[in-house]
Design an enzyme around this catalytic site. Structure first.
Site, short mmCIF file in Angstrom:
data_model
loop_
_atom_site.label_atom_id
_atom_site.label_comp_id
_atom_site.label_asym_id
_atom_site.label_seq_id
_atom_site.Cartn_x
_atom_site.Cartn_y
_atom_site.Cartn_z
CE LYS A 54 -2.36 -2.95 -0.37
NZ LYS A 54 -2.33 -4.22 -0.16
CB ALA A 119 9.12 -22.29 17.43
N GLY A 185 -0.01 -14.18 -13.28
CA GLY A 185 -1.06 -14.39 -12.18
C GLY A 185 -1.85 -13.00 -12.00
CE1 TYR A 188 -3.95 -9.04 -1.68
CE2 TYR A 188 -4.76 -11.23 -1.91
CZ TYR A 188 -4.18 -10.58 -1.23
OH TYR A 188 -3.59 -10.68 -0.04
CB ILE A 189 -0.64 -10.34 -4.85
CG1 ILE A 189 -1.06 -10.65 -3.29
CG2 ILE A 189 0.89 -9.85 -4.86
CD1 ILE A 189 -0.53 -11.75 -2.62
CD GLU A 208 -5.97 -15.27 -14.15
OE1 GLU A 208 -4.95 -14.79 -13.25
OE2 GLU A 208 -6.49 -16.04 -14.12
N GLY A 273 -0.36 -17.45 -6.32
CA GLY A 273 -1.32 -18.21 -5.22
C GLY A 273 -0.18 -18.37 -4.02
CG HIS A 446 -24.13 17.11 0.84
ND1 HIS A 446 -23.62 16.39 -0.50
CD2 HIS A 446 -23.72 18.29 0.27
CE1 HIS A 446 -23.90 17.09 -1.72
NE2 HIS A 446 -23.73 18.42 -1.12
P1 FAD Z 1 2.32 -13.89 8.43
O1 FAD Z 1 1.88 -12.59 8.44
O2 FAD Z 1 2.80 -14.92 7.31
O3 FAD Z 1 3.25 -14.22 9.77
C1 FAD Z 1 3.79 -15.45 9.88
C2 FAD Z 1 5.19 -15.14 10.91
O4 FAD Z 1 5.51 -16.58 11.21
C3 FAD Z 1 6.35 -14.71 9.68
O5 FAD Z 1 6.69 -13.59 10.44
C4 FAD Z 1 7.15 -15.95 9.89
O6 FAD Z 1 8.46 -15.25 9.96
C5 FAD Z 1 6.71 -16.65 11.21
N1 FAD Z 1 7.27 -17.88 11.46
C6 FAD Z 1 7.19 -18.96 10.51
N2 FAD Z 1 7.41 -20.21 10.95
C7 FAD Z 1 8.09 -19.97 12.04
C8 FAD Z 1 9.02 -20.60 12.92
N3 FAD Z 1 8.87 -22.08 12.93
N4 FAD Z 1 9.45 -20.13 14.01
C9 FAD Z 1 9.10 -18.90 14.47
N5 FAD Z 1 8.38 -18.09 13.38
C10 FAD Z 1 8.08 -18.56 12.36
N6 FAD Z 1 -3.83 -8.97 3.42
C11 FAD Z 1 -4.97 -8.02 3.84
O7 FAD Z 1 -5.94 -8.32 4.71
N7 FAD Z 1 -4.88 -6.82 3.31
C12 FAD Z 1 -4.03 -6.48 2.34
O8 FAD Z 1 -4.16 -5.44 1.53
C13 FAD Z 1 -3.11 -7.52 2.00
N8 FAD Z 1 -2.01 -7.39 1.07
C14 FAD Z 1 -0.95 -8.18 0.84
C15 FAD Z 1 -0.02 -7.86 -0.19
C16 FAD Z 1 1.07 -8.83 -0.40
C17 FAD Z 1 1.87 -8.65 -1.43
C18 FAD Z 1 0.88 -9.92 0.12
C19 FAD Z 1 2.03 -11.31 0.17
C20 FAD Z 1 -0.08 -10.23 1.36
C21 FAD Z 1 -1.11 -9.65 1.64
N9 FAD Z 1 -2.11 -9.76 2.31
C22 FAD Z 1 -3.02 -8.86 2.50
C23 FAD Z 1 -2.14 -11.14 2.99
C24 FAD Z 1 -1.65 -10.93 4.58
O9 FAD Z 1 -0.41 -10.59 4.52
C25 FAD Z 1 -1.65 -12.25 5.25
O10 FAD Z 1 -2.92 -12.78 5.27
C26 FAD Z 1 -1.26 -12.15 6.82
O11 FAD Z 1 -0.14 -11.53 6.74
C27 FAD Z 1 -1.33 -13.34 7.44
O12 FAD Z 1 -0.89 -13.46 8.82
P2 FAD Z 1 -0.38 -14.46 9.56
O13 FAD Z 1 -0.61 -14.11 10.92
O14 FAD Z 1 -1.57 -15.75 9.27
O15 FAD Z 1 0.89 -14.80 8.91
#
Ligand code: FAD
Length: 470
Positions: A54, A119, A185, A188-189, A208, A273, A446
């Site tokens: 963003k 972990a 692809g 949305y990304i 696409e 994806g 408005h």
């Molecule tokens: P993540 O944010 O992926 O966090 C997981 C964390 O776990 C990471 O920091 C990783 O390092 C850590 N981890 C993994 N394995 C281990 C381990 N074994 N030990 C310790 N740490 C570990 N979503 C929206 O809602 N709005 C948007 O506008 C949007 N834009 C996006 C744009 C892009 C380019 C991308 C790629 C994604 C976007 N998303 C958006 C999706 C959004 O980023 C994800 O849905 C969100 O980050 C998921 O959160 P999460 O907490 O599940 O995982």
């Protein structure tokens, strides 16, 4: 091996918008919480996803507006140039760093112990952390929340090399705006980043495989988007497949009839994806099951098949959204604390930061019909909304779906200026079970864009009244 910390109520693995929110909520509820993260706090969203994308989108918008304001009397002598190194430095230090520092402060204030390292489970009540600054530490826990997120799919037909063929993380970190940018692809990304780089000066092609950009999105919205993409000079190839990687600065693209063309590109974003990520976590040692696609199945309280281990966010759900991960994090933390929270995803909005923006929540007309409602749709164009005209942003519309019999608001689909903000109103109304009449009775300031929602609701109520009088 370091010392074993015993008695931790909750270990959260991963500090993205799922994990850090879960950790904070669990701590607020009086639990002793340890949060393990191998990279920066904030996860994909803050570091390589929502936030950096963003930031680039808003810089692209600004440049584009200045360059295209001649009808409003904005004269650019020469051309507006982008110092992209400075843009990236601003994104990193003034946006991402501030937010990740904010997460660290939140964790400190909540007295969450943050451990930097990777972990892995050693059994169902303990895990080992490979610490980032060397050595390991062991933890035993009463409950664990897996929040390890997702990774971009690296498809064999177009392998990511991390240099000229990149995933979204790579595309957000370009050091220069590529002259020719090809996106594999049209999800949305890919479309968001394609538009951002087009506005920053790239010649963009989006390839696409299906017949529509943003597959699954209401086609009415896509028509407006396609018109804008044409005006931005973005080439969209539908029913087309890119394969074989970037060879001598060219990408091979084949259409549905088997006709092949070679498209020149300097950088390629492969965005086909994302997959759930739990590599190296040794889920099997804790007995946690994954499904055939690699997601961790959970119940409505985010519990896995092992009742004291929970999973939230991208790792457990194909609808990968940051706000959904956070909501799931709160549910898991509250369930661990013994509260009756449960997931209710009827009202999770989706926003796509294209130009114009797209947003939707609840049911479409077709989904409402499938669920047995008698849906009536009203649509109001931004071309008739005063504030949209004052902004020079009159493309798009608000569509509201309501049930004829009960008058219930069922959903909304929108494309237009700042609909990413407008969708909040409809989401709240849906969450509260509002009638279309409630929206129509609510005074809207408005001139604002939200009058598009008001007008759509008023015309819905009016149409139903008229039909009733007949
Ligand atoms: P993540 O944010 O992926 O966090 C997981 C964390 O776990 C990471 O920091 C990783 O390092 C850590 N981890 C993994 N394995 C281990 C381990 N074994 N030990 C310790 N740490 C570990 N979503 C929206 O809602 N709005 C948007 O506008 C949007 N834009 C996006 C744009 C892009 C380019 C991308 C790629 C994604 C976007 N998303 C958006 C999706 C959004 O980023 C994800 O849905 C969100 O980050 C998921 O959160 P999460 O907490 O599940 O995982």
């Amino acid at each position: 091996m370091g010392s074993i910390k015993t008695g931790t109520d909750v270990v959260v693995i991963g500090a993205g918008p799922g994990g850090y929110v879960a950790a904070q909520r669990a701590a607020q509820l009086g639990l002793d919480v340890t949060l393990v993260e191998s990279e920066e706090l904030g996860g994909t969203c803050l570091n390589h996803g929502c936030i950096p994308s963003k930031a680039l989108i808003s810089v692209g918008d600004l440049v584009h507006k200045v360059n295209n304001g001649s009808d409003r009397g904005i004269v650019v002598k020469g051309s507006v140039e982008v110092d992209f190194a400075k843009t990236q430095e601003w994104k990193q230090s003034k946006v991402i760093k501030r937010l990740t520092t904010g997460v660290a402060s939140l964790m400190k204030a909540a007295q969450v112990e943050v451990v930097k390292g990777r972990a892995r489970f050693t059994d169902a009540h303990s895990l080992e952390v490979e610490l980032n600054d060397g050595g390991t530490a062991a933890y035993s826990f009463k409950h664990a929340i897996i929040a390890t997120g997702s990774r971009a799919i690296n498809p064999p037909f177009f392998p990511i090399d991390g240099e000229n063929v990149v995933d979204a993380r790579g595309a957000l970190a370009f050091t220069a705006v590529p002259a020719r940018f090809l996106v594999v692809g049209g999800g949305y990304i890919g479309v968001e980043l394609g538009i951002a780089y087009a506005k920053l000066g790239s010649k963009v092609t989006i390839v696409e495989a299906t017949g529509q950009l943003l597959p699954g999105t209401d086609p009415d919205l896509i028509n407006v988007l396609m018109r804008r993409l044409r005006r931005l000079g973005v080439t969209v190839l539908l029913n087309a497949k890119a394969s074989g990687g970037l060879q001598n600065g060219k990408v091979r693209v084949e259409d549905a009839e088997g006709k092949v063309q070679e498209i020149e590109a300097d950088k390629v974003l492969v965005s086909v994806g994302r997959r759930p990520y739990h590599e190296g976590l040794q889920l099997e040692k804790a007995g946690v099951r994954v499904d055939e696609k690699g997601f961790i199945p959970v119940d409505e309280q985010m519990r896995t098949n092992v009742s004291h281990i929970y999973a939230i966010g991208d790792v457990c759900s194909p609808v990968m959204l940051a706000h959904k991960a956070s909501a799931q994090g709160r549910v898991a933390a509250e369930a661990i604390a013994g509260l009756k929270s449960a997931a209710d995803w009827q009202t999770v909005p989706a926003v796509i930061f294209t130009d114009p923006e797209i947003a939707y929540v609840g049911l479409t007309e077709a989904q409402a019909r499938e669920k047995g409602y008698d849906p009536v749709v009203s649509r109001y164009n931004f071309a008739a909304v005063g504030r949209a005209l004052t902004m020079g942003e009159s493309d798009g519309f608000v569509k509201l779906v309501g049930d004829r019999k009960s008058g219930l608001l069922l959903g909304a689909q929108m494309i237009g200026p700042e609909v990413s903000e407008l969708i909040g109103e409809v989401t709240l109304a849906l969450e509260m079970g509002a009638l279309m009449e409630d929206v129509a009775l609510t005074p809207h300031y408005h001139p604002t864009l939200s009058e598009g929602i008001l007008e759509a609701a008023l015309s819905w109520v009016h149409d139903i009244e008229k039909a009733g009088r007949k």
